[in-house]
Design a protein around this motif. Structure first.
Motif, mmCIF file in Angstrom:
data_model
loop_
_atom_site.group_PDB
_atom_site.id
_atom_site.type_symbol
_atom_site.label_atom_id
_atom_site.label_comp_id
_atom_site.label_asym_id
_atom_site.label_seq_id
_atom_site.Cartn_x
_atom_site.Cartn_y
_atom_site.Cartn_z
ATOM 1 N N PRO A 36 0.815 -1.223 0.000
ATOM 2 C CA PRO A 36 0.000 0.000 0.000
ATOM 3 C C PRO A 36 0.843 1.264 0.000
ATOM 4 O O PRO A 36 0.348 2.319 -0.377
ATOM 5 N N MET A 37 2.088 1.150 0.391
ATOM 6 C CA MET A 37 2.917 2.350 0.442
ATOM 7 C C MET A 37 3.320 2.832 -0.940
ATOM 8 O O MET A 37 3.601 3.999 -1.141
ATOM 9 N N CYS A 38 3.372 1.925 -1.900
ATOM 10 C CA CYS A 38 3.852 2.360 -3.210
ATOM 11 C C CYS A 38 2.941 1.937 -4.342
ATOM 12 O O CYS A 38 3.134 2.350 -5.484
ATOM 13 N N ASP A 40 2.583 -1.048 -5.587
ATOM 14 C CA ASP A 40 3.002 -2.262 -6.300
ATOM 15 C C ASP A 40 2.039 -3.400 -5.991
ATOM 16 O O ASP A 40 1.524 -3.517 -4.864
#
Lengths: 147, 416
Positions: A36-38, A40
């Motif tokens: 969720p941070m990026c 992907d």
């Protein structure tokens, strides 16, 4: 440019032209790993052979070169493994990147060893293995704030 | 008598001497000089801020508003003096309207909770498509708690707010608050604050601006733009983390219930009942970030000494230099083309993921941000999953832009 050898030719080539990307329809087992941070995301499908071993793995990966190359290599190395063997392979790989301990990691995966110096990118490489474990065990892949 | 020649410095070079104020800029990363192009995430700190905080802890520190001793009184004076500085910085009519918070996120949450508690089901809040999660999630939480409606004003493909659409969203008169960014952290878009405020007010709505990025680059006058609430954070403004600001009109703040309860925000307390302190203390429960507030004061003094005119000219010249230079990089696409852009440039590159860009830039000492920049819905609106972002500060140089451009060109060559 890439002085610590993270982006070896093999990684870039695999990311550009993955051998095991493809549709997942008809797969016996499916799993997904997301970061969720990026943003992907790796989705995988597994087809088992007659002995209950992994016969084919295909992936649909959206992410950086590390993520794509790792997904493609996972799809290659998991073939021939039973559930336990494949899960162990993924966990050993994660341990190598997180702690530096080489507990019998397949030599092909050592191409990702320089990630040890890039803590924020480790999740990029382990995402596909999380998806594999999710597909094999039927549990959702654990999201991570890393990467 | 010899008259010394008048040397007109290029605005890009005009602040070059100020780099010496930032000790960290002398550091190396992976053996290369640090090129810090991630100031929109958090800016580096000048020695004036570092020293002010250290000096306070070394020579003048005690809790505030409660001690009857010299140290407490002096520290209270220092803390409260910053409130006046903030009021001056943003053109607030009264210092009591300046509320210290932990950051801009907390300031917006305060408004969402406290102003939001006065809203009724059927009323609405309008945000825009280019909001940081800080100006989106608190309103979703308010919606889910109270049954208000959350409306989203669209942006153009260039990254400008669609003002006609905003007007239409307000046409039914149900909107109580328009909450939008004053400068996008992804697109660099500077929004036309006064026009937005006029549109909001014409429909009977109040307006909040998230000024976290804007105040770093331009002077804001909350009265000139006719804002009702304005928020920003200290750590992007060369100050420390842990200190942010909410400014609000007195009549609104007076009508709003407290956000958090505790010490310092009360007038009288019994086991049965409490009454609230007046502004600003009603909204500042507990011991505040005293040292950080003093640091913010030093940052504001630093900014004021340089002057927003010089800061804005430097940034505008740097952006004007960087955009065509970045266009030279094969396969690079700058995201958005807003009518007015601050010192933030997001970009993508064909065949190279933003994370790979950021990692390889980092190996060459260049710090940029890559990802969704806490604006996932905006990324979706733009049809992207991530971008790389270079952001400028008053210490950014032409040579640093050149280093970015040449390294990006190498990265592109490396992948293709």
């Amino acid at each position: 440019m890439d002085r610590d050898g993270l982006y070896q030719r093999q990684v870039i080539e695999r990311a550009r032209a993955p051998a095991h990307a493809g549709p997942l329809e008809g797969a016996t087992g499916r799993g997904e790993g997301t970061n969720p941070m990026c943003g992907d995301r790796v989705r995988i499908g597994i087809w088992f052979d007659g002995d209950g071993r992994i016969g084919t793995v295909r992936h649909q990966a959206r992410g950086c070169a590390i993520c794509l190359a790792s997904a493609d290599m996972m799809a290659e190395l998991a073939v021939g493994q039973d559930q336990g063997g494949a899960v162990t392979m993924g966990r050993s790989f994660a341990a190598l990147l997180q702690t530096g301990q080489d507990g019998g990691v397949r030599p092909e995966l050592m191409v990702f060893a320089p990630l040890r110096q890039h803590r924020s990118r480790i999740r990029c490489a382990t995402l596909a293995w999380s998806a594999l474990e999710a597909a094999l065990t039927g549990t959702p892949a654990e999201d991570s704030k890393d990467g | 008598m010899d008259v010394p020649p008048v040397v007109m410095l290029d605005p890009i070079d005009s602040l070059r001497d100020r780099r010496a104020d930032f000790p960290i800029l002398g550091e190396t990363v992976h053996g290369r000089p640090l090129v810090f192009l991630d100031s929109a995430a958090s800016a580096q700190k000048p020695v004036q801020v570092i020293d002010a905080m250290g000096d306070a802890m070394r020579t003048q520190y005690a809790n505030i508003h409660r001690g009857l001793h010299w140290m407490s009184e002096r520290t209270t004076d220092a803390y409260e003096a910053v409130r006046g500085q903030v009021a001056g910085l943003i053109g607030a009519p009264a210092r009591e309207e300046v509320i210290f918070t932990r950051n801009s996120t907390e300031a917006i949450n305060l408004v969402a909770y406290s102003f939001g508690s006065l809203m009724r089901p059927g009323q609405a809040v309008v945000i825009s498509e280019m909001e940081h999660h800080a100006n989106l999630v608190p309103w979703q939480m308010l919606r889910d708690r109270t049954g208000i409606e959350l409306r989203v004003a669209p942006i153009t493909d260039d990254g400008d707010l669609e003002l006609d659409a905003l007007e239409r969203l307000l046409a039914d008169g149900k909107v109580a608050l328009v909450a939008v960014t004053h400068m996008s952290n992804v697109l660099g878009t500077v929004t036309p604050a006064r026009r937005i405020a006029d549109i909001a007010h014409a429909a009977g709505a109040r307006v909040l601006f998230d000024g976290s990025q804007f105040v770093v680059h331009r002077r804001v006058d909350v009265q000139a733009i006719d804002a009702d609430f304005y928020t920003f954070t200290g750590h992007k403004l060369y100050g420390p983390t842990g200190i942010g600001v909410l400014w609000g009109r007195r009549e609104l703040l007076d009508a709003m219930p407290p956000f958090m309860g505790g010490g310092d925000m009360i007038s009288t307390v019994t086991f049965e009942h409490s009454t609230w302190a007046g502004l600003p203390h009603k909204f500042e429960a507990g011991t505040p970030a005293i040292i950080e507030t003093i640091g913010l004061g030093a940052a504001i003094s630093y900014i004021e000494a340089i002057g927003y005119e010089a800061i804005a000219a430097h940034e505008a010249a740097l952006v004007a230099y960087a955009l065509p230079r970045l266009a030279e990089v094969p396969g690079l696409h700058v995201v958005g083309a807003p009518a007015e852009r601050g010192g933030v440039i997001s970009f993508t590159m064909d065949d190279v993921h933003p994370h790979d860009i950021a990692t390889l830039l980092d190996r060459n000492g260049i710090a940029v941000r890559a990802g969704h920049h806490c604006a996932e819905p905006l990324m979706r609106r733009l049809g992207l999953s991530a971008t790389a972002r270079a952001s400028f500060a008053l210490y950014t140089t032409r040579e640093e832009v050149d280093a970015l451009v040449s390294t990006l060109t190498q990265i592109r060559g490396f992948f293709v």
